[in-house]
Design a protein around this motif. Sequence first.
Motif, short mmCIF file in Angstrom:
data_model
loop_
_atom_site.label_atom_id
_atom_site.label_comp_id
_atom_site.label_asym_id
_atom_site.label_seq_id
_atom_site.Cartn_x
_atom_site.Cartn_y
_atom_site.Cartn_z
N VAL A 135 1.11 6.87 6.02
CA VAL A 135 1.01 5.43 6.10
C VAL A 135 0.25 4.66 5.15
O VAL A 135 0.56 3.54 4.78
CB VAL A 135 0.19 5.29 7.60
N GLU A 136 -0.77 5.13 4.56
CA GLU A 136 -1.33 4.57 3.49
C GLU A 136 -0.60 4.66 2.17
O GLU A 136 -0.43 3.42 1.60
CB GLU A 136 -2.53 5.37 3.10
N ALA A 137 0.31 5.65 2.00
CA ALA A 137 1.14 5.51 0.85
C ALA A 137 2.36 4.41 1.09
O ALA A 137 2.78 3.62 -0.01
CB ALA A 137 1.84 6.96 0.47
N ALA A 138 2.80 4.20 2.35
CA ALA A 138 3.73 3.40 2.55
C ALA A 138 3.21 2.01 2.37
O ALA A 138 3.83 0.99 1.96
CB ALA A 138 4.34 3.60 4.00
N GLY A 139 2.05 1.96 2.55
CA GLY A 139 1.38 0.47 2.77
C GLY A 139 1.03 0.03 1.30
O GLY A 139 1.05 -1.10 1.03
N ALA A 140 0.62 1.02 0.52
CA ALA A 140 0.47 0.70 -1.11
C ALA A 140 1.64 0.65 -1.76
O ALA A 140 1.60 0.38 -3.01
CB ALA A 140 -0.42 1.87 -1.81
N ALA A 148 8.66 7.24 4.50
CA ALA A 148 7.36 7.54 4.98
C ALA A 148 7.40 7.70 6.81
O ALA A 148 6.97 8.68 7.34
CB ALA A 148 6.42 6.42 4.77
N ALA A 149 8.26 6.95 7.22
CA ALA A 149 8.51 6.86 8.70
C ALA A 149 9.32 8.11 8.77
O ALA A 149 9.21 8.70 9.97
CB ALA A 149 9.41 5.56 9.17
N ARG A 150 10.62 8.51 8.09
CA ARG A 150 11.21 9.94 8.22
C ARG A 150 10.25 11.04 8.37
O ARG A 150 10.45 11.97 9.27
CB ARG A 150 12.38 9.99 7.40
#
Length: 189
Positions: A135-140, A148-150
Amino acid sequence: MTLTEGILALLDSRSFGSIWFWLLLALVWSLAARKVVGVPYDVVQQVRRMPQDANDDAAAFQLLDWLSLTLPRWRLAGVEGVLMLFVATFAFSALFLLGFVYGLEMAQALVLLILPFVALFPVELRLARKLTPLVEAAGAGELSVDEAARRAARLMRWHRAGVTVVSILVVVMTAYRGALWFLAHPFGF
């Protein structure tokens, strides 16, 4: 039979002989499989149905949004973790002794109901720790929202499959223990 006797018979404290215990067992385990770390499982399934070439799909955003809301609840500080471990160990040890050393049927039933959740709690904490960096990597912006969701959905599906297997085993073991109780106590006492 008077009304009072009828109510007392309905609320019988005998666990293995009570329909209420078996209904509670089925309800608890069916509810345990409906959510993974607080996220409804249908949200996870929507990510699975996303097309492979989708970019910024709504289902991916929805899953990551759910995770960003629920994952902070799974963080335990050192003091909280130790205190929770102490209280849970004390309560569970007391129930285990009352049930299997002193032979109280209600305590045995509670142990069989609670023990799997005690064992699944660290697994859920570990899953939450694995999902947080996604979640943090997708947010950044380091990882695409869809990727990230997969990845998160794949981890969550495996976790749910494990919970399903555990729930089947728990129901079978509880039914076996209930049958043993009935064989040892044919008249209910």
